[in-house]
Design an enzyme around this catalytic site. Structure first.
Site, PDB file in Angstrom:
ATOM      1  CD  GLU A 146     -46.461  52.003  49.826  1.00  0.00           C
ATOM      2  OE1 GLU A 146     -45.583  51.366  49.213  1.00  0.00           O
ATOM      3  OE2 GLU A 146     -47.495  51.454  50.281  1.00  0.00           O
ATOM      4  CG  ASP A 183     -51.277  54.372  52.925  1.00  0.00           C
ATOM      5  OD1 ASP A 183     -50.073  54.541  53.183  1.00  0.00           O
ATOM      6  OD2 ASP A 183     -51.703  54.063  51.791  1.00  0.00           O
TER       7      ASP A 183
END
Length: 386
Positions: free
Chosen positions: A137, A77
Protein backbone atom coordinates in the site's frame (compact mmCIF):
# COMPACT_ATOMS: atom_id res chain seq x y z
CA UNK A 1 -15.42 -6.90 27.66
CA UNK A 2 -13.73 -4.24 25.50
CA UNK A 3 -10.92 -3.94 28.09
CA UNK A 4 -10.09 -7.60 27.53
CA UNK A 5 -10.24 -7.08 23.79
CA UNK A 6 -7.96 -4.02 24.07
CA UNK A 7 -5.42 -6.04 26.06
CA UNK A 8 -5.51 -8.86 23.52
CA UNK A 9 -5.20 -6.33 20.70
CA UNK A 10 -2.16 -4.80 22.32
CA UNK A 11 -0.53 -8.22 22.62
CA UNK A 12 -1.19 -8.95 18.94
CA UNK A 13 0.08 -5.49 18.00
CA UNK A 14 3.38 -6.26 19.72
CA UNK A 15 3.68 -9.37 17.57
CA UNK A 16 2.76 -7.61 14.32
CA UNK A 17 5.17 -4.73 14.89
CA UNK A 18 7.92 -7.29 15.44
CA UNK A 19 7.68 -8.26 11.77
CA UNK A 20 9.71 -5.85 9.64
CA UNK A 21 7.29 -5.48 6.75
CA UNK A 22 8.89 -2.43 5.15
CA UNK A 23 7.53 -2.37 1.62
CA UNK A 24 10.86 -3.35 0.05
CA UNK A 25 10.78 -6.59 2.07
CA UNK A 26 8.51 -9.63 2.13
CA UNK A 27 5.41 -9.69 4.32
CA UNK A 28 5.06 -13.47 4.27
CA UNK A 29 6.21 -14.04 7.87
CA UNK A 30 3.39 -11.80 9.10
CA UNK A 31 0.86 -13.50 6.83
CA UNK A 32 1.97 -16.92 8.07
CA UNK A 33 1.51 -15.79 11.68
CA UNK A 34 -2.01 -14.53 10.94
CA UNK A 35 -2.88 -17.79 9.21
CA UNK A 36 -1.66 -19.78 12.23
CA UNK A 37 -3.55 -17.51 14.63
CA UNK A 38 -6.81 -17.93 12.71
CA UNK A 39 -6.32 -21.68 12.40
CA UNK A 40 -6.58 -21.83 16.19
CA UNK A 41 -10.22 -20.83 15.72
CA UNK A 42 -10.78 -23.26 12.86
CA UNK A 43 -10.62 -20.48 10.27
CA UNK A 44 -8.79 -20.79 6.98
CA UNK A 45 -8.17 -17.98 4.55
CA UNK A 46 -6.93 -17.39 1.07
CA UNK A 47 -3.61 -15.95 -0.08
CA UNK A 48 -3.40 -13.75 -3.16
CA UNK A 49 0.33 -13.63 -3.96
CA UNK A 50 2.29 -11.18 -6.06
CA UNK A 51 3.86 -12.28 -9.34
CA UNK A 52 7.03 -13.77 -7.87
CA UNK A 53 5.50 -15.11 -4.67
CA UNK A 54 7.59 -12.97 -2.34
CA UNK A 55 4.55 -11.14 -0.94
CA UNK A 56 0.90 -11.91 -0.50
CA UNK A 57 -2.47 -10.41 0.20
CA UNK A 58 -4.62 -12.47 2.50
CA UNK A 59 -8.27 -12.59 3.51
CA UNK A 60 -10.42 -14.79 5.68
CA UNK A 61 -14.10 -14.97 6.54
CA UNK A 62 -15.05 -15.08 10.21
CA UNK A 63 -18.64 -16.22 10.70
CA UNK A 64 -21.19 -17.65 8.27
CA UNK A 65 -20.58 -17.78 4.54
CA UNK A 66 -23.46 -15.44 3.70
CA UNK A 67 -24.03 -12.05 2.12
CA UNK A 68 -24.17 -8.78 4.04
CA UNK A 69 -20.85 -9.05 5.85
CA UNK A 70 -18.32 -6.33 6.64
CA UNK A 71 -14.81 -6.14 5.22
CA UNK A 72 -12.16 -4.94 7.67
CA UNK A 73 -9.18 -4.07 5.50
CA UNK A 74 -5.64 -3.06 6.42
CA UNK A 75 -2.26 -2.95 4.74
CA UNK A 76 0.50 -5.09 6.19
CA UNK A 77 3.44 -3.02 4.91
CA UNK A 78 5.08 -0.05 6.61
CA UNK A 79 7.37 2.76 5.51
CA UNK A 80 11.16 2.63 6.04
CA UNK A 81 12.92 3.76 9.20
CA UNK A 82 16.06 4.71 7.22
CA UNK A 83 17.64 7.93 8.43
CA UNK A 84 15.09 8.45 11.20
CA UNK A 85 16.17 9.13 14.78
CA UNK A 86 14.26 6.70 16.97
CA UNK A 87 14.37 6.75 20.78
CA UNK A 88 13.62 3.02 21.00
CA UNK A 89 13.70 -0.08 18.81
CA UNK A 90 11.22 0.54 15.95
CA UNK A 91 10.37 -3.16 15.82
CA UNK A 92 9.53 -3.48 19.51
CA UNK A 93 6.42 -1.84 20.97
CA UNK A 94 7.52 0.48 23.78
CA UNK A 95 5.11 2.24 26.12
CA UNK A 96 5.89 5.80 27.20
CA UNK A 97 3.46 8.34 28.65
CA UNK A 98 0.32 6.56 27.56
CA UNK A 99 1.60 5.93 24.07
CA UNK A 100 2.71 2.78 22.27
CA UNK A 101 5.73 3.50 20.08
CA UNK A 102 6.89 1.37 17.14
CA UNK A 103 6.81 1.33 13.37
CA UNK A 104 3.29 0.61 12.21
CA UNK A 105 1.60 1.17 15.58
CA UNK A 106 -0.53 3.93 14.10
CA UNK A 107 -0.31 3.11 10.39
CA UNK A 108 -1.91 0.63 10.59
CA UNK A 109 -1.13 -2.52 12.52
CA UNK A 110 -3.24 -1.49 15.52
CA UNK A 111 -6.39 -1.76 13.42
CA UNK A 112 -5.33 -5.19 12.16
CA UNK A 113 -4.46 -6.32 15.68
CA UNK A 114 -7.83 -5.25 17.08
CA UNK A 115 -9.70 -6.96 14.24
CA UNK A 116 -7.81 -10.18 14.96
CA UNK A 117 -8.39 -9.82 18.69
CA UNK A 118 -12.13 -9.60 18.02
CA UNK A 119 -12.26 -12.86 16.04
CA UNK A 120 -13.82 -14.82 18.95
CA UNK A 121 -16.63 -12.22 19.08
CA UNK A 122 -17.13 -12.21 15.32
CA UNK A 123 -17.48 -16.00 15.09
CA UNK A 124 -20.96 -15.98 16.58
CA UNK A 125 -22.41 -13.41 14.20
CA UNK A 126 -25.32 -13.94 11.85
CA UNK A 127 -23.35 -11.98 9.28
CA UNK A 128 -19.60 -12.39 8.69
CA UNK A 129 -16.54 -10.23 9.03
CA UNK A 130 -13.99 -10.53 6.23
CA UNK A 131 -10.50 -9.66 7.46
CA UNK A 132 -8.42 -8.50 4.48
CA UNK A 133 -4.69 -7.72 4.51
CA UNK A 134 -2.82 -6.21 1.57
CA UNK A 135 0.81 -5.64 0.62
CA UNK A 136 2.56 -2.64 -0.97
CA UNK A 137 0.00 0.00 0.00
CA UNK A 138 2.80 2.38 0.94
CA UNK A 139 4.34 2.27 -2.54
CA UNK A 140 1.25 2.96 -4.60
CA UNK A 141 -1.53 0.65 -3.36
CA UNK A 142 -0.20 -2.07 -5.64
CA UNK A 143 -1.44 -5.16 -3.85
CA UNK A 144 -5.07 -4.25 -3.17
CA UNK A 145 -6.50 -4.59 -6.71
CA UNK A 146 -5.82 -8.33 -6.81
CA UNK A 147 -7.06 -8.72 -3.25
CA UNK A 148 -10.29 -6.89 -4.01
CA UNK A 149 -10.86 -8.85 -7.22
CA UNK A 150 -10.45 -12.14 -5.37
CA UNK A 151 -12.88 -11.06 -2.65
CA UNK A 152 -15.41 -10.08 -5.31
CA UNK A 153 -15.03 -13.49 -6.97
CA UNK A 154 -15.09 -15.73 -3.90
CA UNK A 155 -16.97 -13.99 -1.08
CA UNK A 156 -20.77 -13.65 -0.86
CA UNK A 157 -21.50 -9.96 -1.47
CA UNK A 158 -20.40 -7.92 1.55
CA UNK A 159 -22.51 -4.94 2.62
CA UNK A 160 -19.56 -2.59 3.03
CA UNK A 161 -15.83 -2.17 3.56
CA UNK A 162 -14.01 -0.35 6.36
CA UNK A 163 -10.41 0.53 5.56
CA UNK A 164 -8.74 1.07 8.93
CA UNK A 165 -6.37 3.92 8.17
CA UNK A 166 -5.62 6.04 11.26
CA UNK A 167 -8.49 8.53 11.49
CA UNK A 168 -8.72 8.81 15.32
CA UNK A 169 -11.85 6.67 14.94
CA UNK A 170 -13.63 9.40 12.98
CA UNK A 171 -15.51 8.40 9.84
CA UNK A 172 -13.77 9.62 6.68
CA UNK A 173 -15.79 9.48 3.48
CA UNK A 174 -13.33 10.81 0.88
CA UNK A 175 -9.65 10.79 -0.02
CA UNK A 176 -7.53 11.99 -2.90
CA UNK A 177 -6.12 9.69 -5.54
CA UNK A 178 -2.45 9.42 -6.45
CA UNK A 179 -0.62 8.95 -9.73
CA UNK A 180 3.06 8.13 -9.25
CA UNK A 181 5.53 8.49 -12.14
CA UNK A 182 9.24 7.89 -12.65
CA UNK A 183 11.15 9.91 -15.25
CA UNK A 184 14.54 8.70 -16.53
CA UNK A 185 16.83 10.82 -18.67
CA UNK A 186 19.77 9.41 -20.65
CA UNK A 187 22.42 11.95 -21.57
CA UNK A 188 25.79 11.83 -23.33
CA UNK A 189 28.91 12.10 -21.20
CA UNK A 190 31.60 14.68 -21.91
CA UNK A 191 33.89 16.97 -19.96
CA UNK A 192 31.80 19.58 -18.19
CA UNK A 193 33.76 22.37 -19.90
CA UNK A 194 32.70 21.07 -23.32
CA UNK A 195 28.94 21.28 -23.08
CA UNK A 196 28.60 21.35 -26.87
CA UNK A 197 30.02 17.83 -27.08
CA UNK A 198 27.49 16.15 -24.82
CA UNK A 199 24.15 16.30 -23.04
CA UNK A 200 23.81 16.58 -19.28
CA UNK A 201 20.97 14.34 -18.15
CA UNK A 202 20.89 16.35 -14.93
CA UNK A 203 20.31 19.64 -16.73
CA UNK A 204 17.53 18.11 -18.80
CA UNK A 205 15.95 16.69 -15.65
CA UNK A 206 16.18 20.06 -13.92
CA UNK A 207 14.31 21.67 -16.79
CA UNK A 208 11.59 19.04 -16.66
CA UNK A 209 11.26 19.33 -12.90
CA UNK A 210 10.96 23.08 -13.32
CA UNK A 211 7.99 22.52 -15.60
CA UNK A 212 6.43 20.28 -12.98
CA UNK A 213 6.99 22.97 -10.36
CA UNK A 214 5.17 25.47 -12.57
CA UNK A 215 2.38 22.96 -13.10
CA UNK A 216 2.12 22.42 -9.35
CA UNK A 217 1.81 26.15 -8.78
CA UNK A 218 -0.89 26.40 -11.44
CA UNK A 219 -2.96 23.69 -9.76
CA UNK A 220 -3.64 26.04 -6.86
CA UNK A 221 -5.79 28.16 -9.16
CA UNK A 222 -7.96 25.17 -10.09
CA UNK A 223 -9.18 24.57 -6.53
CA UNK A 224 -12.87 24.04 -5.93
CA UNK A 225 -13.84 26.58 -3.25
CA UNK A 226 -16.26 24.04 -1.80
CA UNK A 227 -13.68 21.25 -1.68
CA UNK A 228 -13.58 19.31 1.62
CA UNK A 229 -9.87 18.59 1.16
CA UNK A 230 -6.90 20.38 2.72
CA UNK A 231 -5.31 21.68 0.60
CA UNK A 232 -8.39 21.90 -1.67
CA UNK A 233 -6.49 21.60 -4.95
CA UNK A 234 -4.55 18.80 -6.59
CA UNK A 235 -0.92 18.71 -5.46
CA UNK A 236 2.24 17.70 -7.30
CA UNK A 237 5.63 17.08 -5.69
CA UNK A 238 8.96 15.56 -6.73
CA UNK A 239 9.79 13.09 -4.01
CA UNK A 240 13.04 11.57 -5.26
CA UNK A 241 15.83 12.63 -7.62
CA UNK A 242 19.36 11.50 -8.36
CA UNK A 243 21.88 11.59 -11.20
CA UNK A 244 25.45 12.12 -12.31
CA UNK A 245 28.80 10.63 -11.36
CA UNK A 246 31.11 13.64 -10.84
CA UNK A 247 30.90 17.41 -10.81
CA UNK A 248 33.08 17.74 -13.91
CA UNK A 249 31.28 15.19 -16.11
CA UNK A 250 28.10 15.87 -18.05
CA UNK A 251 25.72 13.43 -16.41
CA UNK A 252 24.83 10.35 -18.39
CA UNK A 253 21.81 9.38 -16.26
CA UNK A 254 19.28 11.21 -14.15
CA UNK A 255 16.09 10.04 -12.50
CA UNK A 256 13.27 11.59 -10.54
CA UNK A 257 9.93 10.43 -9.19
CA UNK A 258 6.89 12.63 -8.74
CA UNK A 259 3.39 12.15 -7.43
CA UNK A 260 0.19 13.92 -8.39
CA UNK A 261 -2.66 13.77 -5.87
CA UNK A 262 -6.07 14.68 -7.25
CA UNK A 263 -9.43 15.10 -5.54
CA UNK A 264 -12.40 13.27 -7.05
CA UNK A 265 -13.46 14.72 -10.39
CA UNK A 266 -9.97 15.62 -11.59
CA UNK A 267 -8.18 13.27 -13.98
CA UNK A 268 -4.41 13.10 -13.45
CA UNK A 269 -3.86 12.00 -17.03
CA UNK A 270 -5.57 15.14 -18.31
CA UNK A 271 -3.54 17.34 -15.97
CA UNK A 272 -0.28 15.72 -17.06
CA UNK A 273 -1.06 15.72 -20.80
CA UNK A 274 0.91 18.93 -21.57
CA UNK A 275 3.88 17.65 -19.59
CA UNK A 276 3.83 14.34 -21.44
CA UNK A 277 3.82 16.26 -24.74
CA UNK A 278 6.84 18.18 -23.54
CA UNK A 279 8.55 14.89 -22.61
CA UNK A 280 8.00 13.61 -26.15
CA UNK A 281 9.45 16.79 -27.66
CA UNK A 282 12.55 16.72 -25.44
CA UNK A 283 13.04 13.02 -26.18
CA UNK A 284 13.01 13.73 -29.92
CA UNK A 285 15.45 16.64 -29.52
CA UNK A 286 17.92 14.53 -27.56
CA UNK A 287 17.77 11.60 -29.96
CA UNK A 288 18.41 13.94 -32.86
CA UNK A 289 21.74 14.87 -31.23
CA UNK A 290 22.74 11.44 -29.89
CA UNK A 291 20.69 8.34 -30.76
CA UNK A 292 21.26 6.76 -27.34
CA UNK A 293 19.86 9.77 -25.49
CA UNK A 294 16.25 10.32 -24.53
CA UNK A 295 13.60 10.59 -21.84
CA UNK A 296 11.38 7.80 -20.61
CA UNK A 297 8.39 7.97 -18.28
CA UNK A 298 6.92 5.04 -16.37
CA UNK A 299 3.68 5.22 -14.43
CA UNK A 300 4.35 3.37 -11.19
CA UNK A 301 0.84 3.53 -9.82
CA UNK A 302 -2.54 5.15 -10.37
CA UNK A 303 -4.74 4.88 -7.30
CA UNK A 304 -8.26 6.28 -7.63
CA UNK A 305 -9.74 8.73 -5.12
CA UNK A 306 -12.61 7.94 -2.81
CA UNK A 307 -15.51 10.20 -3.70
CA UNK A 308 -17.77 11.09 -0.77
CA UNK A 309 -21.24 9.59 -0.99
CA UNK A 310 -23.58 11.78 1.09
CA UNK A 311 -25.52 9.66 3.57
CA UNK A 312 -24.09 6.50 2.02
CA UNK A 313 -24.72 3.12 3.63
CA UNK A 314 -21.15 2.60 4.80
CA UNK A 315 -21.02 6.02 6.44
CA UNK A 316 -24.35 5.54 8.21
CA UNK A 317 -23.40 2.07 9.46
CA UNK A 318 -19.98 3.06 10.79
CA UNK A 319 -21.24 6.28 12.37
CA UNK A 320 -23.80 4.22 14.27
CA UNK A 321 -20.92 2.24 15.77
CA UNK A 322 -18.58 5.13 16.54
CA UNK A 323 -21.16 7.68 17.64
CA UNK A 324 -19.51 10.16 15.25
CA UNK A 325 -22.04 12.90 14.53
CA UNK A 326 -19.59 15.45 13.18
CA UNK A 327 -19.35 16.78 9.64
CA UNK A 328 -18.22 14.48 6.85
CA UNK A 329 -14.42 14.36 6.66
CA UNK A 330 -12.09 14.01 3.70
CA UNK A 331 -8.32 13.47 3.75
CA UNK A 332 -5.62 14.42 1.29
CA UNK A 333 -3.62 11.21 1.46
CA UNK A 334 -4.37 8.29 -0.84
CA UNK A 335 -5.61 4.92 0.41
CA UNK A 336 -7.07 1.66 -0.77
CA UNK A 337 -10.64 2.78 -0.05
CA UNK A 338 -10.96 4.27 -3.53
CA UNK A 339 -10.04 0.89 -5.01
CA UNK A 340 -12.73 -0.86 -2.96
CA UNK A 341 -15.27 1.77 -4.01
CA UNK A 342 -14.33 1.45 -7.68
CA UNK A 343 -15.01 -2.30 -7.39
CA UNK A 344 -18.52 -1.55 -6.17
CA UNK A 345 -18.13 -1.77 -2.39
CA UNK A 346 -19.61 0.95 -0.17
CA UNK A 347 -16.48 2.09 1.65
CA UNK A 348 -15.24 4.46 4.35
CA UNK A 349 -12.02 5.00 6.25
CA UNK A 350 -12.10 4.53 10.03
CA UNK A 351 -9.37 3.34 12.34
CA UNK A 352 -7.47 4.06 15.56
CA UNK A 353 -4.49 6.40 15.71
CA UNK A 354 -3.67 9.60 13.88
CA UNK A 355 -2.16 10.10 10.44
CA UNK A 356 -0.05 12.85 12.03
CA UNK A 357 1.98 10.18 13.83
CA UNK A 358 2.32 7.96 10.75
CA UNK A 359 5.68 7.73 8.94
CA UNK A 360 7.43 9.63 11.74
CA UNK A 361 10.38 8.59 13.93
CA UNK A 362 9.00 7.29 17.23
CA UNK A 363 5.64 6.62 15.54
CA UNK A 364 3.02 6.06 18.22
CA UNK A 365 -0.59 5.36 19.01
CA UNK A 366 -2.32 6.51 22.19
CA UNK A 367 -3.62 3.82 24.52
CA UNK A 368 -6.91 5.72 24.45
CA UNK A 369 -7.14 4.97 20.73
CA UNK A 370 -6.57 1.27 21.39
CA UNK A 371 -9.47 1.38 23.84
CA UNK A 372 -11.72 3.19 21.37
CA UNK A 373 -10.82 0.75 18.61
CA UNK A 374 -11.59 -2.20 20.88
CA UNK A 375 -14.97 -0.73 21.79
CA UNK A 376 -15.70 -0.30 18.09
CA UNK A 377 -14.94 -3.97 17.40
CA UNK A 378 -17.19 -5.00 20.30
CA UNK A 379 -20.08 -2.93 18.94
CA UNK A 380 -19.52 -4.29 15.44
CA UNK A 381 -19.66 -7.86 16.74
CA UNK A 382 -22.88 -7.10 18.60
CA UNK A 383 -24.44 -5.53 15.52
CA UNK A 384 -23.64 -8.52 13.34
CA UNK A 385 -25.23 -10.85 15.88
CA UNK A 386 -28.55 -9.03 15.67
Amino acid sequence: MSADLAAKGRSILETLVGFDTTSRLSNLALIEWVEEYLSGFGITGRRVPNADGTKANFYATVGPDVEGGVILSGHSDVVPIDGQDWSSDPWTVTERDGRLHGRGTSDMKAFIALALAAVPRFRGGKRPVHIALSYDEEVGCKGAPDLIASIADHVPAPALAIVGEPTSMAVVTGHKGIALHEVRVRGHEAHSSLTHLGVSANMVAIGLMGELAALAEGLKGRADPDSPFTPPHATLTVGMMNGGTASNILARDARFVFDLRCPPGQDPLDILAPFMERIAAVDAELQARFPECGVRVERLSHTPPLAPVPDGPAEAFVRSLTGDNGPALAVSYAAEAGQFARAGFATVLCGPGSIEQAHQPDEWIALEQIDRGAAFMERLAARLQA
